[in-house]
Scaffold this active site. Structure first.
Site, mmCIF file in Angstrom:
data_model
loop_
_atom_site.group_PDB
_atom_site.id
_atom_site.type_symbol
_atom_site.label_atom_id
_atom_site.label_comp_id
_atom_site.label_asym_id
_atom_site.label_seq_id
_atom_site.Cartn_x
_atom_site.Cartn_y
_atom_site.Cartn_z
ATOM 1 N N HIS A 58 29.846 33.230 44.192
ATOM 2 C CA HIS A 58 30.160 34.009 45.390
ATOM 3 C C HIS A 58 28.992 34.927 45.699
ATOM 4 O O HIS A 58 28.517 35.678 44.841
ATOM 5 C CB HIS A 58 31.445 34.801 45.182
ATOM 6 N N GLU A 94 28.435 38.794 44.817
ATOM 7 C CA GLU A 94 28.675 39.206 43.433
ATOM 8 C C GLU A 94 27.358 39.228 42.658
ATOM 9 O O GLU A 94 27.157 38.522 41.678
ATOM 10 C CB GLU A 94 29.733 38.290 42.813
ATOM 11 N N HIS A 113 32.050 36.267 37.473
ATOM 12 C CA HIS A 113 32.383 36.752 38.810
ATOM 13 C C HIS A 113 32.542 38.274 38.771
ATOM 14 O O HIS A 113 32.486 38.894 37.712
ATOM 15 C CB HIS A 113 33.690 36.120 39.301
ATOM 16 N N GLU A 127 35.626 38.175 35.103
ATOM 17 C CA GLU A 127 35.508 39.057 36.262
ATOM 18 C C GLU A 127 34.942 40.379 35.752
ATOM 19 O O GLU A 127 35.588 41.080 34.977
ATOM 20 C CB GLU A 127 36.869 39.276 36.922
#
Length: 422
Positions: free
Chosen positions: A181, A184, A310, A383
């Protein structure tokens, strides 16, 4: 990170050491980018897996979750639909206002550079220069190549680290990939730290040396170079998530396992979770697929474990994302227990929260499910920092946290490398 060599490496990059440049005019804006103008950031308290999945299916994007409180990006129409279903939304700001606050707190850099205060982040050229420098300084244990081209023609670099980098040895392989993404950017720094740590630490750090001697480590720092480049093309942040193919495809909904099966992605090209026209329709995910498939040697997948980094929410996630069932087709209780054991150990090392991916909300067509569903790779999504944010600001932590927040995952990286040999 790599700061002592940065200027010299950039000079080398412009002398021609980089991988191929993007095609001319690649950063031209797409008309559908105006679709986000109607969006706003909302806070919704008391959410759970089922409610977040419903929000996701209605087109709202879950930006981050902490303690049941979700930060959500939604259009006005989506917000009204959520309210009609009983959700209590507190509006924080419009998307434009949110970006204005983020960019206003930093100022503007030259086109293609990170804003003032965030210079420690690496753009595409700087990332390549850092990788080139690591390989040049450690040619016996590191090599660099490309897994393929992005939509706009950029190479997607991969670095191999092993005690005999030029040979394909019979050793467990582990893959670390980042920046699927675009916004990020902290994840790119995470992959660069893996490269730096396992090259510069070789021969002096016993743990690093042991892993390099007994594993083949693959690192892909920027899966989405077009999107990452676009996000800072103006010298300010754009809040861009997808690749740059048409209105953009969410790369982490474009993988082939259970693609579009379960309401965990969108068929709307304007959605932030648009899954593409078909599995692998994005050249970036197709390149990742081809690379991982290429590691099947003699009928056996050599990559035994993987982490897809992420941001944000500080979570350790494991398959499956397409179903809330723990034990299901392709996942036995014994396999699930292993994921839970290793994931919990990684979370204990970095202070994250461990959980099955679908506990956050149901997704389909993501890399995690394909890695395990197709190849039985012990694959996790991490994450990263921060644990929570007010909305888009969670994607743009200041540059001075990079060293701390990437080093925070050293233990998790080591745990997975050890487990790959089990």
């Amino acid at each position: 990170m790599f700061s002592s060599r940065r200027k010299a490496l950039l000079a080398a990059a412009f002398a021609g050491l980089l991988l191929s440049a993007p095609v001319p005019g690649a950063l031209a804006a797409q008309p559908a980018e105006v679709a986000a103008q109607d969006a706003a950031i909302y806070t919704i308290d008391g959410t759970d897996t089922a409610s977040r999945t419903e929000m996701h299916r209605l087109g709202a994007e879950i930006l981050g979750v902490r303690g049941g409180t979700a930060q959500v990006q939604a259009t006005r129409a989506q917000a009204e639909e959520l309210r009609s279903r009983g959700y209590r939304l507190t509006e924080k700001s419009s998307l434009d206002e949110e970006l204005g606050k983020i960019n206003g707190s930093r100022g503007k850099a030259a086109p293609g550079d990170f804003p003032p205060g965030d210079e420690a982040y690496h753009n595409y050229d700087e990332m390549n220069a850092a990788l080139d420098g690591a390989v040049a300084e450690h040619p016996d244990i590191a090599s660099k190549s490309s897994i393929g081209k992005s939509f706009e023609g950029r190479d997607i670099p991969v670095v191999k680290i092993s005690d005999n980098a030029g040979a394909d040895e019979d050793e467990p392989e582990v893959l670390f990939n980042c920046n699927q993404h675009a916004r990020e950017h902290l994840t790119n720094e995470m992959c660069l730290r893996v490269v730096e740590r396992f090259t510069s630490g070789y021969g002096s750090d016993a743990g690093v040396t042991d892993m390099v001697d007994n594993r083949e480590i693959w690192v892909i720092p920027m899966v989405n170079p077009d999107g990452s480049t676009y996000d800072i093309a103006s010298g300010q942040y754009q809040g861009w998530r997808k690749n740059r193919q048409g209105t953009g495809t969410d790369l982490n909904r474009n993988w082939g396992h259970k693609w579009g099966c379960c309401g965990g992605s969108s068929g709307d090209p304007n959605s932030e979770t648009y899954r593409g026209t078909e599995p692998w329709s994005a050249p970036e995910t197709a390149a990742m697929r081809d690379f991982v498939n290429s590691r099947v040697v003699g009928g056996a997948q050599q990559i035994k474990a993987a982490i897809d980094f992420h941001t944000y929410s500080e979570l350790v996630l494991w398959p499956f994302g397409h179903t809330t069932d723990d034990v299901t087709e392709g996942m036995t209780q014994q396999e699930y227990d292993r994921f839970e054991r290793v994931g919990t150990a990684m979370a204990d090392s970095n202070g994250y929260t461990p959980q099955q991916s679908s506990d956050l909300y149901v997704t389909d067509g993501d890399s995690l499910d394909w890695m395990w569903g197709q190849h039985k790779i012990l694959a996790f999504t991490l994450e990263m920092y921060p644990a929570s944010g007010g909305g888009l600001d969670g994607f743009y932590p200041p540059g001075d946290v990079i060293d701390r927040e990437t080093a925070r995952n050293d233990g998790a990286v080591d745990i997975l490398l050890r487990e790959a040999g089990a």
